[in-house]
Design a protein around this motif. Structure first.
Motif, short mmCIF file in Angstrom:
data_model
loop_
_atom_site.label_atom_id
_atom_site.label_comp_id
_atom_site.label_asym_id
_atom_site.label_seq_id
_atom_site.Cartn_x
_atom_site.Cartn_y
_atom_site.Cartn_z
N LEU A 109 5.81 44.09 68.86
CA LEU A 109 6.39 44.87 69.96
C LEU A 109 7.32 45.98 69.48
CD1 LEU A 109 6.65 45.18 73.02
CD2 LEU A 109 8.54 43.54 72.95
N ALA A 110 8.01 45.78 68.35
CA ALA A 110 8.98 46.77 67.89
C ALA A 110 8.40 48.17 67.75
CB ALA A 110 9.61 46.30 66.57
N PRO A 111 7.20 48.34 67.13
CA PRO A 111 6.64 49.69 67.03
C PRO A 111 6.35 50.33 68.38
CG PRO A 111 5.54 48.20 65.52
CD PRO A 111 6.36 47.36 66.43
N VAL A 112 6.00 49.52 69.37
CA VAL A 112 5.72 50.06 70.70
C VAL A 112 6.98 50.70 71.26
CG1 VAL A 112 5.02 49.50 73.05
CG2 VAL A 112 3.93 48.36 71.12
N ILE A 113 8.11 50.04 71.09
CA ILE A 113 9.36 50.55 71.62
C ILE A 113 9.84 51.78 70.85
CG2 ILE A 113 11.79 50.01 72.03
CD1 ILE A 113 10.95 47.09 72.36
N ILE A 114 9.83 51.70 69.53
CA ILE A 114 10.35 52.78 68.71
C ILE A 114 9.37 53.95 68.63
CG2 ILE A 114 11.16 53.41 66.41
CD1 ILE A 114 12.08 50.51 66.06
N VAL A 115 8.14 53.67 68.19
CA VAL A 115 7.15 54.74 68.04
C VAL A 115 6.70 55.26 69.40
CG1 VAL A 115 4.86 55.33 67.15
CG2 VAL A 115 6.36 53.81 65.84
N GLY A 116 6.39 54.34 70.30
CA GLY A 116 5.93 54.76 71.62
C GLY A 116 6.98 55.55 72.38
N GLY A 117 8.24 55.08 72.32
CA GLY A 117 9.32 55.79 73.00
C GLY A 117 9.53 57.18 72.43
N SER A 118 9.51 57.29 71.10
CA SER A 118 9.70 58.59 70.45
C SER A 118 8.53 59.53 70.77
CB SER A 118 9.82 58.41 68.93
OG SER A 118 10.94 57.63 68.60
N ALA A 119 7.31 58.99 70.74
CA ALA A 119 6.14 59.82 71.01
C ALA A 119 6.13 60.33 72.45
CB ALA A 119 4.86 59.03 70.72
N LEU A 120 6.45 59.47 73.39
CA LEU A 120 6.45 59.86 74.80
C LEU A 120 7.54 60.89 75.08
CD1 LEU A 120 5.33 59.56 77.64
CD2 LEU A 120 6.87 57.62 77.98
N THR A 121 8.73 60.66 74.57
CA THR A 121 9.81 61.62 74.76
C THR A 121 9.49 62.95 74.09
OG1 THR A 121 11.41 59.79 74.76
CG2 THR A 121 12.28 62.02 74.48
#
Length: 221
Positions: free
Chosen positions: A33-45
């Motif tokens: 789950l950690a990559p989803v929060i960090i990578v996904g959040g950064s990518a979406l923003t």
């Protein structure tokens, strides 16, 4: 003002959207789950910021390229500290995820610099997709590195009160020598990468400020 996107811009937008959707899923399937929060959040923003700035009107290279190069240079120094101090196995113990040092090196020390080099070339020629990668880096290392100051305060998933390194299989992947950096256990406020986290943050945050201010001035004018 022309609002429609060109074919080139539409292709760049589609590619960026695919990355934003696919990268977190792949990270979740391979690590957790950690990559989803960090990578996904950064990518979406980064996607949202890029859409309203660089995609429609790429800025001149002298505005964005030096700050991008400084950000990735700071990031690479930061990664050296992370590797030497055991960031990947420490994250594995913290979140109970199978993140090996081999996969850490493959992504951040080998594949990453190739992407940064090509992105620098793309920013020089004002290629829209390069702007997305730059925004992703500015948001990730530029902003999200502050999480290093939070990690020592989080209780690890695996044996939080045992100060010794731990070797265990996580989801079928053997992860050796997982250190514990939990502050309440060690008494030391540290996590791999904490000392150099500020290096990519300074130029990254500066780039975000300059790009957003430049857009605001265009709206006013």
């Amino acid at each position: 003002m022309k609002n429609t996107l060109s074919t080139h811009q539409k292709i760049s937008l589609l590619t960026a959207c695919l990355f934003t959707g696919v990268a977190p899923v792949m990270g979740y399937l391979s690590i957790g789950l950690a990559p989803v929060i960090i990578v996904g959040g950064s990518a979406l923003t980064g996607l949202i910021c890029w859409y309203f700035t660089y995609l429609r009107k790429p800025v001149e290279p002298e505005i964005i390229l030096p700050l991008f190069i400084l950000t990735v240079a700071g990031l690479q120094i930061h990664i050296v500290e992370e590797y030497l101090m055991g960031f990947a196995p420490a994250m594995s113990r913290l979140f109970g995820i199978p993140w090996s040092e081999r996969s850490f090196l493959m992504v951040f020390a080998l594949i990453g610099p190739v992407i940064y080099t090509l992105t620098s070339l793309g920013l020089y020629y004002k290629i829209p997709l390069a702007g997305f990668v730059a925004w992703f880096i500015f948001i990730g290392p530029g902003v999200a590195e502050f999480t290093h100051f939070i990690f020592p305060l989080i209780s690890p998933e695996l044996l939080p009160y045992d100060p010794h390194t731990l070797t265990a299989d996580i989801s079928g992947t053997p992860i050796p020598d997982m250190p514990n950096f939990y502050f309440r256990t060690t008494g030391h406020y540290y996590f791999p990468g904490l000392w150099t986290a500020i290096l990519p943050m300074i130029p990254g945050c500066t780039a975000i400020y300059r790009l957003m201010i430049k857009r605001q001035r265009k709206i006013i004018n």
